[in-house]
Design a protein around this motif. Structure first.
Motif, PDB file in Angstrom:
ATOM      1  N   ILE A  66     -82.362   7.884-140.947  1.00  0.00           N
ATOM      2  CA  ILE A  66     -81.379   6.927-140.416  1.00  0.00           C
ATOM      3  C   ILE A  66     -79.965   7.492-140.497  1.00  0.00           C
ATOM      4  O   ILE A  66     -79.112   7.125-139.715  1.00  0.00           O
ATOM      5  CB  ILE A  66     -81.436   5.537-141.086  1.00  0.00           C
ATOM      6  N   LEU A 109     -69.135   0.548-137.177  1.00  0.00           N
ATOM      7  CA  LEU A 109     -70.288   0.133-137.982  1.00  0.00           C
ATOM      8  C   LEU A 109     -71.244   1.303-138.215  1.00  0.00           C
ATOM      9  O   LEU A 109     -71.713   1.520-139.334  1.00  0.00           O
ATOM     10  CB  LEU A 109     -71.022  -1.009-137.270  1.00  0.00           C
ATOM     11  N   ILE A 113     -72.455   3.038-141.673  1.00  0.00           N
ATOM     12  CA  ILE A 113     -73.854   3.284-142.037  1.00  0.00           C
ATOM     13  C   ILE A 113     -74.025   4.751-142.438  1.00  0.00           C
ATOM     14  O   ILE A 113     -74.656   5.071-143.446  1.00  0.00           O
ATOM     15  CB  ILE A 113     -74.803   2.931-140.861  1.00  0.00           C
ATOM     16  N   PHE A 116     -72.559   5.243-146.052  1.00  0.00           N
ATOM     17  CA  PHE A 116     -73.290   4.787-147.246  1.00  0.00           C
ATOM     18  C   PHE A 116     -74.687   5.379-147.351  1.00  0.00           C
ATOM     19  O   PHE A 116     -75.167   5.600-148.458  1.00  0.00           O
ATOM     20  CB  PHE A 116     -73.240   3.270-147.441  1.00  0.00           C
ATOM     21  N   THR A 117     -75.336   5.685-146.203  1.00  0.00           N
ATOM     22  CA  THR A 117     -76.619   6.373-146.339  1.00  0.00           C
ATOM     23  C   THR A 117     -76.395   7.787-146.880  1.00  0.00           C
ATOM     24  O   THR A 117     -77.195   8.280-147.676  1.00  0.00           O
ATOM     25  CB  THR A 117     -77.380   6.444-145.000  1.00  0.00           C
ATOM     26  N   LEU A 220     -80.517   0.902-129.666  1.00  0.00           N
ATOM     27  CA  LEU A 220     -79.927  -0.177-130.457  1.00  0.00           C
ATOM     28  C   LEU A 220     -78.419  -0.246-130.204  1.00  0.00           C
ATOM     29  O   LEU A 220     -77.836  -1.320-130.035  1.00  0.00           O
ATOM     30  CB  LEU A 220     -80.203   0.085-131.936  1.00  0.00           C
ATOM     31  N   MET A 224     -76.305  -3.350-128.641  1.00  0.00           N
ATOM     32  CA  MET A 224     -75.134  -3.918-129.315  1.00  0.00           C
ATOM     33  C   MET A 224     -73.925  -3.918-128.383  1.00  0.00           C
ATOM     34  O   MET A 224     -73.203  -4.903-128.293  1.00  0.00           O
ATOM     35  CB  MET A 224     -74.798  -3.106-130.560  1.00  0.00           C
ATOM     36  N   VAL A 227     -74.352  -6.558-125.648  1.00  0.00           N
ATOM     37  CA  VAL A 227     -74.150  -7.920-126.157  1.00  0.00           C
ATOM     38  C   VAL A 227     -72.663  -8.182-126.393  1.00  0.00           C
ATOM     39  O   VAL A 227     -72.117  -9.218-126.002  1.00  0.00           O
ATOM     40  CB  VAL A 227     -74.952  -8.128-127.466  1.00  0.00           C
TER      41      VAL A 227
ATOM     42  N   THR B  23     -78.728  -0.755-144.200  1.00  0.00           N
ATOM     43  CA  THR B  23     -78.580  -0.544-142.757  1.00  0.00           C
ATOM     44  C   THR B  23     -79.053  -1.784-142.005  1.00  0.00           C
ATOM     45  O   THR B  23     -78.355  -2.280-141.107  1.00  0.00           O
ATOM     46  CB  THR B  23     -79.394   0.685-142.319  1.00  0.00           C
ATOM     47  N   VAL B  26     -76.427  -4.663-142.436  1.00  0.00           N
ATOM     48  CA  VAL B  26     -75.205  -4.631-141.635  1.00  0.00           C
ATOM     49  C   VAL B  26     -75.504  -4.878-140.161  1.00  0.00           C
ATOM     50  O   VAL B  26     -74.710  -5.515-139.468  1.00  0.00           O
ATOM     51  CB  VAL B  26     -74.394  -3.317-141.805  1.00  0.00           C
ATOM     52  N   ILE B  27     -76.679  -4.410-139.692  1.00  0.00           N
ATOM     53  CA  ILE B  27     -77.022  -4.665-138.291  1.00  0.00           C
ATOM     54  C   ILE B  27     -77.231  -6.164-138.071  1.00  0.00           C
ATOM     55  O   ILE B  27     -76.726  -6.743-137.099  1.00  0.00           O
ATOM     56  CB  ILE B  27     -78.271  -3.848-137.884  1.00  0.00           C
ATOM     57  N   LEU B  30     -73.954  -7.908-138.053  1.00  0.00           N
ATOM     58  CA  LEU B  30     -73.244  -7.710-136.790  1.00  0.00           C
ATOM     59  C   LEU B  30     -73.688  -8.739-135.765  1.00  0.00           C
ATOM     60  O   LEU B  30     -72.858  -9.366-135.097  1.00  0.00           O
ATOM     61  CB  LEU B  30     -73.501  -6.301-136.255  1.00  0.00           C
ATOM     62  N   PHE B  31     -75.030  -8.946-135.667  1.00  0.00           N
ATOM     63  CA  PHE B  31     -75.517  -9.897-134.674  1.00  0.00           C
ATOM     64  C   PHE B  31     -75.151 -11.335-135.046  1.00  0.00           C
ATOM     65  O   PHE B  31     -74.869 -12.155-134.171  1.00  0.00           O
ATOM     66  CB  PHE B  31     -77.031  -9.730-134.460  1.00  0.00           C
TER      67      PHE B  31
END
Lengths: 249, 66, 227
Positions: A66, A109, A113, A116-117, A220, A224, A227, B23, B26-27, B30-31
């Motif tokens: 990820i 965002l 991610i 922090f990953t 994804l 996002m 939307v 992960t 946070v996703i 967001l939604f």
């Protein structure tokens, strides 16, 4: 001749119409969700279960599946923001500015991610959650660039001015990203007193989950953005008739 | 491989599950944020429509009183 | 045309000479705070000197931007200037004036700070015959114009915004990272008696790159601000 060139550019003009996009994207979204869910299911199965353990990093290598896609998208996001900025400034396309505005928080965002990953990967691998590693540091600067863009865009009462000013900043930032990365990398090699485990080449069995996850993250990201872009259209076209007809209250 | 072994991830479970979990979190957030923003926007449009409706009505009543 | 614009900027600065000196005071004061905050020990100060001097120069440049843009924007003369000549020329004249009035004095006053930070002593406390001051000044001379150019982008973008000050810093500080890295690396390399030509060359390259591209961005941003 003129006719054919006109029809080949039609998609571009259609994309420039908020109404067309708002109506079409409602039809795209279910399909996109379906494909993304499928890819994510496969990707998670491979990345959490059906992929080998790294002989050096152990199971924490699974975080890479990820971390790497998120890192890729954090940069692609900034680049696409800059492309939208250029299109908006040159062709004065308002949809392009809307897309730019929609991408910014999502790109930020993904940068978060990535950070922090990366930290959670560093904890067992480096023994510390933060190391001034070239890539991690560049990601941090990238996050600052996103935050600067969002701060600038939200400081104007005039939306037109906000769009054009933020677009200039996005372009300047995009030109600077490779320079920042290069200089941070140089600075990092200068200060490499500690031993850092390099994120080395990937074994072929690990490529499958990685590629599936990259694909899933791209989709994804697209969902996002779409939307968020639809919300931006609602926000900016609130007074137009077609939108009020579209929304059943 | 037992389920327990799967969750333990050879002592790295903490890091792996936290990164996947955060992960996801946070996703999802967001939604939720998008949904909240949409609600706000729809409220704005609703009050905007009501305003227009009231204006139209007041224009009509003025005409009648004339 | 460019000379006329530049003369105008410099005349405005001369009339407000106190406002122009403030960044210089700021630069000296910030650097002299560090011995209080960390330690007045010479060896320690020498180690942190490159970073401290460069960060202070960077902040002084950033905070002095306001004077050259805000006033002209608020009294409407910026709009007049942009009608009279091309945006790129207006941008360049402002940047050059800003550098001449704050960047150059910063370079000239920096030997004083080198003294405060014990830059000219060897690790065993002997005054060096050929100190590190000239090379520090040279790095500032090559770096400060780039700081002015990049800062001007942020400043002119924030002119029409409702909040400012901090906004400029938040936008521009990430872009300052490469200049900060190579600027302080020059002094660090000199302190460690190793080669610093490569770092200086990169600073010069950054300056040339910024000089060719940023005036267009600044001009464009100024136009957006007055539109």
């Amino acid at each position: 001749m003129a006719n054919s060139s006109m029809s080949s550019w039609r998609w571009f003009h259609q994309l420039g119409s908020p109404k067309w996009f708002y109506q079409k994207s409602a039809k795209w979204l279910p399909w996109l969700w379906a494909i993304t869910t499928m890819l994510l299911a496969f990707g998670l199965y491979y990345s959490l279960y059906a992929s080998p353990v790294d002989y050096q990093q152990g199971n924490s290598v699974r975080i890479m599946y990820i971390h790497v896609p998120a890192a890729a998208l954090s940069m692609v996001g900034y680049l696409s923001m800059a492309v939208c900025a250029v299109i908006g400034l040159v062709w004065k396309m308002k949809m392009s500015f809307m897309a730019m505005r929609a991408i910014a928080p999502i790109g930020a965002l993904f940068t978060l991610i990535t950070l922090f990953t990366g930290s959670l990967w560093g904890l067992p691998t480096w023994g510390t959650w933060w190391e001034w590693d070239a890539r991690m540091t560049s990601e941090l600067v990238l996050l600052f660039l996103y935050l600067g863009f969002i701060a600038l865009h939200s400081s104007f009462s005039d939306r037109n001015k906000a769009d054009r000013s933020a677009a200039i900043l996005a372009i300047v930032g995009a030109i600077n990203v490779p320079i920042i990365y290069g200089s941070v990398k140089w600075w990092n090699t200068l200060h490499q007193a500690y031993s850092v485990t390099k994120k080395g080449a990937i074994a072929p069995e690990m490529q499958t989950p990685l590629f599936i996850m990259i694909g899933a993250f791209y989709l994804l990201f697209a969902i996002m953005v779409i939307v968020r872009l639809r919300l931006e259209i609602i926000n900016r076209e609130a007074k137009s008739k077609w939108l009020q007809a579209e929304i059943t209250l | 491989m037992t389920l327990q072994e799967f969750f333990a991830m050879g002592n790295h479970g903490f890091y792996v599950w936290w990164s996947y979990g955060l992960t996801l979190l946070v996703i999802v957030l967001l939604f939720i944020g998008f949904a909240w923003y949409k609600k706000q926007l729809l409220n704005k449009i609703k009050s905007f429509k009501r305003e227009i409706g009231q204006k139209a009505r007041s224009v009509k009543t003025e005409k009648i009183s004339d | 045309m460019f000379i006329t614009l530049l003369k105008r900027e410099l005349m405005l600065a001369r009339r407000n000479w106190v406002a122009v000196l403030i960044p210089l005071f700021f630069f000296i004061m910030v650097v002299s705070l560090f011995p209080f905050a960390v330690s007045p020990e010479a060896e320690f100060l020498r180690q942190i000197a490159p970073g401290v001097i460069w960060v202070s120069a960077l902040l002084a440049t950033l905070l002095s931007l306001d004077f050259f843009y805000r006033g002209d924007y608020q009294d409407g003369s910026l709009e007049q200037l942009l009608i009279m000549s091309s945006p790129t020329q207006v941008a360049l004249s402002k940047v050059v004036a800003h550098w001449l009035v704050t960047g150059l004095p910063l370079v000239l006053v920096s030997p004083l700070l080198a003294g405060l930070m014990h830059l000219n002593y060897s690790p065993d406390g002997i005054l060096l015959e050929r100190g590190h001051t000239p090379i520090m000044m040279f790095s500032l001379l090559l770096g400060t114009p780039s700081l002015c150019l990049l800062g001007a982008i942020g400043m002119s973008l924030s002119l029409g915004a409702s909040r400012n000050g901090m906004l400029v810093a938040v936008m521009i500080l990430p872009l300052y990272v490469p200049i900060l890295i190579f600027g302080s690396a020059v002094i660090t390399a000199s302190l460690g008696n190793s080669g610093y030509n490569a770092q200086l060359a990169i600073l010069a390259a950054i300056l040339l790159f910024a000089l060719t591209l940023t005036p267009f961005a600044i001009g464009r941003a100024l136009k957006v601000a007055v539109s």
